[in-house]
Design a protein around this motif. Structure first.
Motif, short mmCIF file in Angstrom:
data_model
loop_
_atom_site.label_atom_id
_atom_site.label_comp_id
_atom_site.label_asym_id
_atom_site.label_seq_id
_atom_site.Cartn_x
_atom_site.Cartn_y
_atom_site.Cartn_z
N SER A 47 39.55 33.93 42.72
CA SER A 47 40.94 34.04 42.28
C SER A 47 41.85 33.03 42.96
O SER A 47 43.01 32.88 42.58
CB SER A 47 41.46 35.45 42.55
OG SER A 47 41.46 35.73 43.94
N PHE A 53 39.80 34.35 36.21
CA PHE A 53 39.58 35.21 35.05
C PHE A 53 38.94 34.42 33.90
O PHE A 53 39.37 33.32 33.58
CB PHE A 53 40.93 35.80 34.62
CG PHE A 53 40.88 36.71 33.45
CD1 PHE A 53 40.03 37.79 33.42
CD2 PHE A 53 41.70 36.48 32.36
CE1 PHE A 53 40.00 38.65 32.33
CE2 PHE A 53 41.69 37.33 31.26
CZ PHE A 53 40.83 38.41 31.26
N SER A 111 37.84 43.91 24.81
CA SER A 111 39.26 44.20 24.75
C SER A 111 39.72 44.04 23.31
O SER A 111 39.32 43.10 22.62
CB SER A 111 40.07 43.25 25.65
OG SER A 111 41.46 43.45 25.46
N ASN A 115 45.29 38.70 23.46
CA ASN A 115 45.46 37.91 24.67
C ASN A 115 45.32 38.83 25.89
O ASN A 115 46.30 39.13 26.58
CB ASN A 115 46.83 37.22 24.67
CG ASN A 115 46.99 36.25 25.82
OD1 ASN A 115 46.02 35.69 26.33
ND2 ASN A 115 48.22 36.06 26.27
N GLY A 117 44.45 40.71 29.49
CA GLY A 117 44.50 40.42 30.91
C GLY A 117 43.24 40.93 31.58
O GLY A 117 42.38 41.54 30.94
N GLN A 118 43.13 40.72 32.86
CA GLN A 118 41.91 41.05 33.58
C GLN A 118 41.60 42.54 33.61
O GLN A 118 40.44 42.93 33.82
CB GLN A 118 41.99 40.51 35.01
CG GLN A 118 43.05 41.18 35.86
CD GLN A 118 43.22 40.49 37.19
OE1 GLN A 118 43.68 39.35 37.25
NE2 GLN A 118 42.85 41.16 38.26
N ASN A 119 42.60 43.39 33.39
CA ASN A 119 42.40 44.84 33.45
C ASN A 119 42.32 45.49 32.07
O ASN A 119 42.41 46.71 31.96
CB ASN A 119 43.52 45.49 34.26
CG ASN A 119 43.55 44.99 35.70
OD1 ASN A 119 42.51 44.87 36.35
ND2 ASN A 119 44.73 44.71 36.21
N ASP A 120 42.12 44.70 31.03
CA ASP A 120 42.14 45.21 29.66
C ASP A 120 40.76 45.39 29.05
O ASP A 120 40.63 45.56 27.83
CB ASP A 120 42.96 44.28 28.76
CG ASP A 120 44.44 44.28 29.12
OD1 ASP A 120 44.94 45.32 29.58
OD2 ASP A 120 45.09 43.22 28.96
#
Length: 226
Positions: A47, A53, A111, A115, A117-120
């Motif tokens: 990161s 990501f 997901s 678009n 994100g990393q937590n989706d």
């Protein structure tokens, strides 16, 4: 004496670099960055660098990997040298045995956001025998995985603790789900990140092949809502 020590250090560094560069990746035209980056898709997540990501890649392809709910999908998992040469991977990667890092297991997640994100992402399938000697790896698809024409999926791999340092690999790819089920995934194992510099260590290793994680082999149990 100083020159001798310098040469020893240099040789050790070269060996270490060759070790670090030996890694695995998902080798399919739907993978983000595989056509434009021309390498570097098999680098561990970090990161604190551009390789974070989705392995630092962005969507640059219109190719899709089709997932049939209730069926299975064959995913090429090879060394980076075999990009675009999937059928030749066992021979191309034969001298790169260290890239396998003792296996450890791989996961596919999805997901339903355009678009994400990393937590989706929700994990929908795991194969404990991954990587598999540079051969394609089969992943079982849940019967109730909802249909989707343009979803974003991810392949992740956490190597065995007996054969590598703490690290995690990730490739994002375009996916399409063929299913009689409609809606979106509302429950199931969430994709978390292991040993990524700058992020929290979420659990045991290897995460995808360890009874303590609760992530089983094969299709995962998911719930679906509208």
């Amino acid at each position: 004496m100083a020159i001798g020590k310098y040469l020893v250090v240099l040789m050790t560094l070269c060996f270490s670099l060759s070790f670090v560069q030996s890694h695995m990746m998902m080798n399919h035209p739907s993978v983000w960055g595989i056509s434009s980056r021309r390498g570097g898709m098999e680098v561990p997540l970090n990161s604190r660098t551009n390789n974070w990501f989705m392995g630092g890649a962005r969507k640059d392809t219109t190719q899709f990997l089709t997932l049939n709910a209730g069926g299975s999908v064959s995913v090429p998992v090879t060394c980076g040298e075999a990009v675009g040469r999937v059928n030749e991977a066992p021979s191309v990667c034969a001298n790169d045995r260290n890239a396998l890092h003792g296996g450890g297991g791989c996961a596919l997640s999805i997901s339903y956001k355009t678009n994400p994100g990393q937590n989706d992402f929700t994990i929908f399938s795991v194969n404990h025998n991954c990587p598999n000697n540079f051969n394609p790896v089969s992943f079982s698809i849940p019967r109730n995985l909802p249909a989707c024409q343009q979803c974003v999926c991810a392949w992740t791999w956490i190597p065995s603790e007996t054969a590598s340092a703490d690290e995690m690999y990730m490739n994002g790819f375009n996916c399409r789900v063929v299913s009689q089920t409609t809606g979106r995934v509302t429950g199931g194992p969430r994709l978390t990140y292991f040993a990524v510099p700058g992020s929290r260590n979420p659990g045991f290793r290897p995460r995808y092949n360890n009874p303590r994680t609760g992530i089983r082999n094969g299709a995962q149990q998911i719930t679906v809502g509208q």
